[in-house]
Design a protein around this motif. Structure first.
Motif, short mmCIF file in Angstrom:
data_model
loop_
_atom_site.label_atom_id
_atom_site.label_comp_id
_atom_site.label_asym_id
_atom_site.label_seq_id
_atom_site.Cartn_x
_atom_site.Cartn_y
_atom_site.Cartn_z
N SER A 1 40.04 18.71 66.26
CA SER A 1 39.36 19.31 67.21
C SER A 1 40.26 20.55 67.88
O SER A 1 41.28 20.03 68.45
N LEU B 1 36.45 27.52 62.32
CA LEU B 1 35.23 26.82 61.80
C LEU B 1 35.03 27.14 60.22
O LEU B 1 34.58 26.34 59.62
N GLU C 1 36.42 24.46 57.85
CA GLU C 1 35.41 23.36 57.59
C GLU C 1 36.23 22.10 57.94
O GLU C 1 35.83 20.94 57.94
N TYR D 1 38.06 21.85 61.09
CA TYR D 1 38.01 21.73 62.46
C TYR D 1 36.79 21.91 63.26
O TYR D 1 35.93 22.64 62.97
N GLN D 2 36.71 21.33 64.26
CA GLN D 2 35.62 21.05 65.21
C GLN D 2 36.17 22.31 66.34
O GLN D 2 37.43 22.25 66.62
N THR E 1 35.70 23.89 70.27
CA THR E 1 35.42 24.10 71.75
C THR E 1 36.06 25.25 72.27
O THR E 1 37.21 25.32 72.25
N ARG F 1 28.20 27.27 65.64
CA ARG F 1 28.98 26.08 65.05
C ARG F 1 29.74 25.33 66.31
O ARG F 1 30.31 24.31 66.00
N ALA F 2 30.17 26.29 67.36
CA ALA F 2 31.31 25.64 68.32
C ALA F 2 30.40 25.47 69.49
O ALA F 2 29.36 25.76 69.87
N LYS F 3 31.14 24.61 70.41
CA LYS F 3 30.67 24.27 71.83
C LYS F 3 31.26 25.52 72.77
O LYS F 3 32.72 25.51 72.79
N HIS G 1 40.27 16.39 72.00
CA HIS G 1 40.98 17.47 71.51
C HIS G 1 42.24 17.33 70.92
O HIS G 1 43.19 16.68 71.68
#
Length: 327
Positions: free
Chosen positions: A3, A22, A25, A27-28, A30, A46-48, A69
């Protein structure tokens, strides 16, 4: 899957980095950015995304926010062209140095394992040319060097710190006016003269890379195998004369570029410094002292960064043209 937390997610670097992380693929993402909330498709679904001023949050709120994170990317702060009220040294320290050191400490508390800072390539030239006393003359460069140094001091006890010294970065964010707008206006008014030496030969130049390349370098810096280190990034070294020609061509401008001697260049800088003084303001890059850098080649050979961070070829000249065509 790891993250990533990106501070400055709607800026040029943050926007490019969000998409790049992103797209792997792996990693997430924010992001946290200053308002206003963009309404033009800048925010990747796809993100916050969060908005506010992180400097106004309590330590407990920030630690809670960062929990979960793995990587913190600092792509915020104030750039070198800002002209704050005096004293500028205090302003840039408060805006660029204190948040980095404090957030690194809070990131460690939250269990973040890696803190990546986007800072300036002026740090490299400060070390290369100590005789120019860049940190003593330029409040922005002083803060940039301090920012990097204090971050690297935070390395350890579970946190790895990496600093990326960035040259001029070119690219576009959808629906946003480029930061090069002021440059374009001054070029239209023939206020961007070209210095020539006593042989009537134009001198000076700088290093450029695209926002896409910076994003790739950030992904490289997020790799567990990359040690705590400062890297000087770059890609294309371009003379001031060639850059002005690119900008003029993109804007379809017939403005004639003035050529000035060093004395004439300094006279313009002294006028600018005087106007700042009358307004109670102070530039991050002191105008008179900056004429010395304008006449030098601020070129970078980023071989170490290329090898370890693995960012790739991109068409910098095309990116410059796209930026100035948009203005």
């Amino acid at each position: 899957m790891k993250s990533v937390f990106i501070l400055g997610g709607t800026g040029l670097i943050g926007y490019a980095a969000t998409e790049a992380f992103l797209d792997t693929e792996d990693y997430q993402v924010t992001t946290f950015s200053l308002p206003p909330v963009p309404t033009n498709g800048v925010l990747d679904s796809r993100a916050k995304h969060h908005f506010g001023d992180i400097n106004n949050m309590s330590d407990a709120e920030i630690v809670k926010f960062l929990k979960g994170h793995d990587i913190f990317v600092f792509a915020g702060g104030v750039n070198s062209h800002y002209i704050p009220k005096k004293p500028a040294k205090e302003f840039f320290f408060q805006m660029n140095v204190e948040p980095v050191q404090h957030l690194a400490q809070l990131a460690r508390q939250a269990g973040v394992s890696r803190f990546i800072l986007c800072t300036s390539f002026y740090n490299y030239f400060h070390a290369l040319w100590p005789e120019l006393q860049l940190t003593g003359l330029h409040p922005y460069i002083y803060a940039s060097v301090e920012q990097e140094m204090r971050l690297m001091q935070e390395n350890g006890n579970g946190l790895i710190t990496v600093a990326l010294r960035l040259p001029y970065v070119v690219g576009l964010v959808p629906g946003r006016v480029s930061a090069w707008k002021t440059y374009a206006k001054r070029l239209h008014r023939a206020e961007f003269p070209l210095y020539v030496n006593h042989h009537n030969k134009a001198t000076g130049g700088s290093c450029y890379m695209t926002a896409k390349q910076v994003a790739q370098a950030l992904i490289g810096a997020a790799n567990d195998e990359v040690p705590s280190k400062s890297y000087t990034l770059g890609w294309r070294n371009i003379s001031n004369e060639a850059f002005l020609a690119l900008a003029k061509r993109a804007m379809k401008s017939d403005t004639q570029i003035k050529t000035l001697t060093f004395r004439e260049l300094q006279a313009i800088a002294m006028k600018e410094a005087h106007e700042n003084e009358l307004a109670g303001r102070e530039a991050g890059l002191e105008p008179v002292a900056y004429t010395e850098l304008l006449t030098r080649t601020l070129y970078v050979d980023p071989i170490e960064a290329l090898d370890e961070l693995d960012y790739h070829n991109d068409n910098v000249e095309l990116a410059i043209q796209q930026v100035f065509t948009s203005l």
